[in-house]
Design a protein around this motif. Structure first.
Motif, short mmCIF file in Angstrom:
data_model
loop_
_atom_site.label_atom_id
_atom_site.label_comp_id
_atom_site.label_asym_id
_atom_site.label_seq_id
_atom_site.Cartn_x
_atom_site.Cartn_y
_atom_site.Cartn_z
N UNK A 99 0.93 -1.14 0.07
CA UNK A 99 0.02 -0.03 0.11
C UNK A 99 0.77 1.28 0.05
N UNK A 100 1.99 1.18 0.72
CA UNK A 100 3.03 2.40 0.53
C UNK A 100 3.64 2.73 -0.73
N UNK A 101 3.58 1.48 -1.34
CA UNK A 101 4.55 1.60 -2.69
C UNK A 101 3.29 2.25 -3.65
N UNK A 102 2.01 1.76 -3.70
CA UNK A 102 1.04 2.36 -4.18
C UNK A 102 0.76 3.66 -3.95
N UNK A 103 0.78 4.39 -2.96
CA UNK A 103 0.62 5.73 -2.17
C UNK A 103 1.72 6.30 -2.88
N UNK A 104 3.04 5.96 -2.89
CA UNK A 104 4.13 6.74 -3.35
C UNK A 104 4.01 6.82 -4.93
N UNK A 105 3.44 5.82 -5.40
CA UNK A 105 3.60 5.85 -6.87
C UNK A 105 2.59 6.87 -7.41
N UNK A 106 1.17 6.80 -6.58
CA UNK A 106 0.39 7.83 -6.95
C UNK A 106 0.79 9.32 -6.74
N UNK A 107 1.52 9.37 -5.70
CA UNK A 107 2.07 10.85 -5.27
C UNK A 107 2.93 11.08 -6.39
N UNK A 108 3.66 10.45 -7.10
CA UNK A 108 4.88 10.55 -7.95
C UNK A 108 4.20 10.99 -9.17
N UNK A 109 3.02 10.82 -9.45
CA UNK A 109 2.49 11.50 -10.76
C UNK A 109 2.22 12.98 -10.68
N UNK A 110 2.55 13.72 -11.66
CA UNK A 110 2.46 14.90 -11.47
C UNK A 110 1.11 15.27 -11.36
N UNK A 111 1.09 16.60 -10.52
CA UNK A 111 -0.18 17.10 -10.01
C UNK A 111 -0.97 17.81 -11.17
N UNK A 112 -0.25 18.24 -12.33
CA UNK A 112 -0.83 18.62 -13.43
C UNK A 112 -1.55 17.58 -14.10
N UNK A 113 -1.38 16.39 -14.17
CA UNK A 113 -2.24 15.16 -14.60
C UNK A 113 -3.58 15.35 -13.94
N UNK A 114 -3.58 15.34 -12.70
CA UNK A 114 -4.77 15.60 -12.04
C UNK A 114 -5.72 16.79 -12.46
N UNK A 115 -4.99 17.84 -12.77
CA UNK A 115 -5.79 19.22 -13.05
C UNK A 115 -6.17 18.90 -14.50
N UNK A 116 -5.46 18.16 -15.32
CA UNK A 116 -5.88 18.04 -16.78
C UNK A 116 -7.19 17.29 -16.76
N UNK A 117 -7.18 16.10 -15.68
CA UNK A 117 -8.31 15.13 -15.77
C UNK A 117 -9.65 16.08 -15.32
#
Lengths: 245, 216, 284
Positions: A99-117
């Protein structure tokens, strides 16, 4: 060493492989469910998932296994089939690290991608499934590989509870023949080969995952690279240490 | 679920004995892993591949195979080679050796984390090898290394229950023995489980704090 | 939801215009407004980025926001896209509240679902493109129409192909964003935003991250879109020539307020405000 003993050991390998596969499957489900919950907007989900991770990373896998085997039947009246209890213990424990790996992986995706979404009106769940996770998963594969090897090593614990995996059969063979050196070196060699095969499979997956999202496949090392299982990954168990983070 | 406090009272003396052994194994095992890990890390930096390759293979082999089987190996094979030690000493050697393969990585990352310019500056000043390591590289590397080593101490602590496989009376084994004698399992195992969380969770918070203080 | 939404022209909002004198943009003749900010204040910590801001944009108009960095221009776009939430005040799009809902005659913070429905009318092009690196160009464009609007895949691809032709990248459909130049990526991003058929297109410094030689291509494309469609545009830019070409109105921002507004000919040729003059002489 007689033929029967070797046969028993090979049956043990099968048990070890089964345990690894089942616990990895359960662990992966737990890792993604808990890991994504830790990034949720709802505080209650974040709290519960954080609590889960703290508890399962805080305790020892073997202690939890003993607890499932000896306390749960007495306290709650549920009697597990030993294989299932072992799978549950390993899957839940290693799932917390995952779960910590998943959380870290998600956190590493650029915030701009979330904004584009957001700008394209995706729902939070669609953003996670279609935009964030497809980018995060390939990055998670190398640490997942390390965790998988820790899990493979962890399966040896079940021998202490009488499940006839490789380590258990090795004990029997030692009692029967007294050839400790040969038997244990052979067993350790088998684990090493299994770890090596796991790494190959994960490398293949990583390469395919990265090619699938338009990234260049990672370079593979030379002879030494093939020998050294964790050629590129720096710390393996650092993520396995603490209860927090 | 019936929780019986009198069983708890009965178990506590054994529990504290177990805590002592667990902490002893953790402390000595950690020290051994710190020392051996540094040896591996330095050997892996020697120019000769006749040293690097065997050491590299050995380290990978130990790291990718189960600690429990390694403990059995040491426990049953060492006496055949004429080395007689107690179960606890064997356990400490096994766990220290196993974790040294992780600490070696920590040292390596710490050393490689020191910018190349520092090596070049030391060379430009014609510092001798010993000074370069002792006064320039290691003091900088140590800041990155300490929190990571701390995290391995916690991981090592959580692996000490495996020592019951070779008969060491640490926490979990005390619970097991107690259960075997009294047929009371609920309280001892639960107490041991909680004890691990109570030790390792605050410890991991402390390591996180250290990490923030030292690394950044 | 009270209003209809018919294609990119948008429809007049149901709310009667009650624009604040002096700050509103000139209406489009029928007094309609597509975007309306009422007393919007936004702070980041102790820094007030937008200060009691009122302004409106009429359907089909192209409005450019200019002003020094940190004057709050980009925050307006991010507020409209609900990437940040206003501290005070309300925003209406096509007559409906964006971050609020009317419940029992009172305004309450809107749920995610309500906001998303309103937001579908708005598209945005980012400074850093923000294409999805895990999807090829075609999928970048079809992903939202298929999964948000519920379009059939064939229809979405048809739409995507038309748009890719419009932005001049037909040969790139099957490539990943990392295989494109910055200018090409930005053109894909424009196509991606248009594929949602928004009523409003927000353009956030869309050429700032591009190499100088690639700027002209992207600006030409946007000019083309501005002149051939009736999509409403709200644009933050440092390209004053571009602003002059496409704008119906230019708003000059300073310290969280609109200090001057008007048609580009007036703002660029004979600005009234001292700060506007200083700013323009610095950038032109």
């Amino acid at each position: 060493m007689t033929a029967e003993l070797w046969e028993a050991i090979f049956k043990g390998i099968w048990i070890t492989v089964q345990l690894t596969v089942y616990s990895a499957a359960l662990g992966a489900v737990v890792a993604f469910a808990v890991g994504t919950a830790r990034t949720s907007r709802h505080w209650i989900l974040r709290f519960l998932s954080g609590f889960y991770v703290a508890v399962f990373r805080g305790t020892s896998a073997l202690v939890f296994m003993f607890w499932l085997f000896f306390v749960v039947p007495l306290a709650f009246g549920w009697q597990f089939v030993p294989m299932w209890a072992a799978t549950l213990a390993l899957g839940l424990t290693y799932g917390a690290y995952g779960a910590e790996i998943v959380r870290g992986g998600i956190a590493a995706v650029a915030p701009a991608q979330r904004e584009a979404g957001i700008a394209l009106s995706f729902t939070p769940w669609q953003r996670m499934r279609r935009i964030i996770l497809p980018q995060a998963v390939p990055e998670m594969l190398p640490p997942f590989n390390n965790l998988l090897i820790e899990l493979l090593k962890g399966t040896a614990l079940v021998s202490l509870l009488g499940i006839p995996d490789i380590s258990f059969e090795a004990q029997l063979a030692r009692l029967a023949t007294g050839q400790s050196t040969t038997i244990y070196l052979a067993i350790l060699g088998m684990y090493f080969v299994l770890a090596f095969l796991l790494t190959r499979v994960m490398r293949l997956l990583e390469r395919r995952a990265k090619a699938g999202i338009g990234q260049a496949p990672p370079k593979s090392g030379g002879i030494l690279g093939k020998l050294r299982i964790e050629e590129t990954e720096r710390s393996t168990k650092a993520g396995l240490a603490g209860g927090a983070q | 679920m019936n929780w019986n406090w009198s069983v708890v009272d009965e178990f506590m003396p054994y529990f504290w004995d177990g805590v002592r052994v667990t902490l002893q194994a953790t402390a000595l095992g950690s020290l051994l892993s710190f020392a051996l890990g540094l040896v591996w890390a330095l050997l892996l930096r020697t120019p000769s591949r006749f040293v690097r390759w065997p050491v590299g293979f050995f380290v990978e082999f130990i790291r990718n195979t189960p600690l429990l089987v390694q403990l059995f190996f040491l426990f049953y094979v060492l006496p055949e080679w004429g080395v007689q030690t107690s179960a606890l000493a064997t356990g400490i050697i096994g766990i220290g050796l196993h974790y040294s393969t992780y600490t070696a990585e920590v040292y390596r990352a710490g050393i490689e984390g020191v910018p190349a310019g520092q090596w070049e500056a030391a060379r430009a000043l014609s510092l001798p090898r010993g000074r370069t390591w002792g006064a320039v590289i290691l003091p900088q590397a140590i800041r990155r290394v300490v929190p990571a080593l701390g995290n391995y101490v916690i991981a090592l602590l959580k692996d000490t229950p495996m020592l019951l496989g070779i008969g060491v009376l640490e926490m979990l084994n005390q619970a097991r023995q107690f259960g075997a004698q009294t047929f009371q399992y609920i309280e001892p195992y639960t107490i041991v489980g909680i004890a691990f969380i109570l030790i390792s969770y605050p410890a991991s918070l402390f390591m996180r704090y250290l990490e923030r203080r030292l690394v950044h | 939801m009270s209003t209809d939404s018919t294609g990119p022209t948008g429809s007049p909002g149901s709310t009667p215009a009650a624009s604040t004198p002096g700050r509103s943009t000139p209406g489009s003749g029928n007094g309609a407004e597509l975007i309306r900010f009422d007393k919007v204040t936004k702070r980041f910590g102790s820094n007030t980025v937008l200060d009691d801001l009122d302004f409106t944009v009429a359907p089909g108009k192209h409005v450019t926001l200019i002003g020094p960095s940190g004057s709050g221009k980009t925050t307006i776009l991010r507020l409209l896209m609900t990437l940040v939430k206003p501290d005070e005040g309300t925003i209406r799009v096509d007559g409906e509240y964006l971050t609020h809902e009317e419940k029992g005659g009172r305004l309450v913070p809107a749920g995610e679902k309500h906001t998303r429905e309103i937001r579908k009318k708005i598209g945005m092009v980012f400074q850093q493109f923000n294409l999805f690196p895990n999807m090829k160009v075609l999928q970048n464009i079809t992903e939202a129409p298929v999964h948000v609007l519920g379009l059939g895949r064939d229809e979405a691809e048809e739409r995507a192909r038309e748009l890719v032709e419009l932005v001049g990248l037909t040969e790139c459909l099957d490539r990943y964003p990392t295989q494109l130049s910055g200018g090409q990526q930005q053109r894909v991003a424009i196509a991606r935003a248009l594929a949602m058929r928004p009523q409003v297109l927000l353009l956030d410094e869309v050429t700032s991250a591009l190499d100088p030689e690639l700027v002209a291509g992207v600006l030409d494309l946007l000019r083309d879109i501005a002149h051939t469609t009736d999509i409403t545009m709200l644009c933050v830019t440092h390209e004053m020539g571009f602003a002059r070409d496409i704008s119906d109105d230019v708003l000059m921002f300073d310290a969280g307020r609109v200090i001057e507004s008007g048609p580009p000919e007036k703002i660029f040729s004979e600005p009234e405000n001292e700060r506007t003059r200083e700013f323009l002489s610095a950038v032109l």
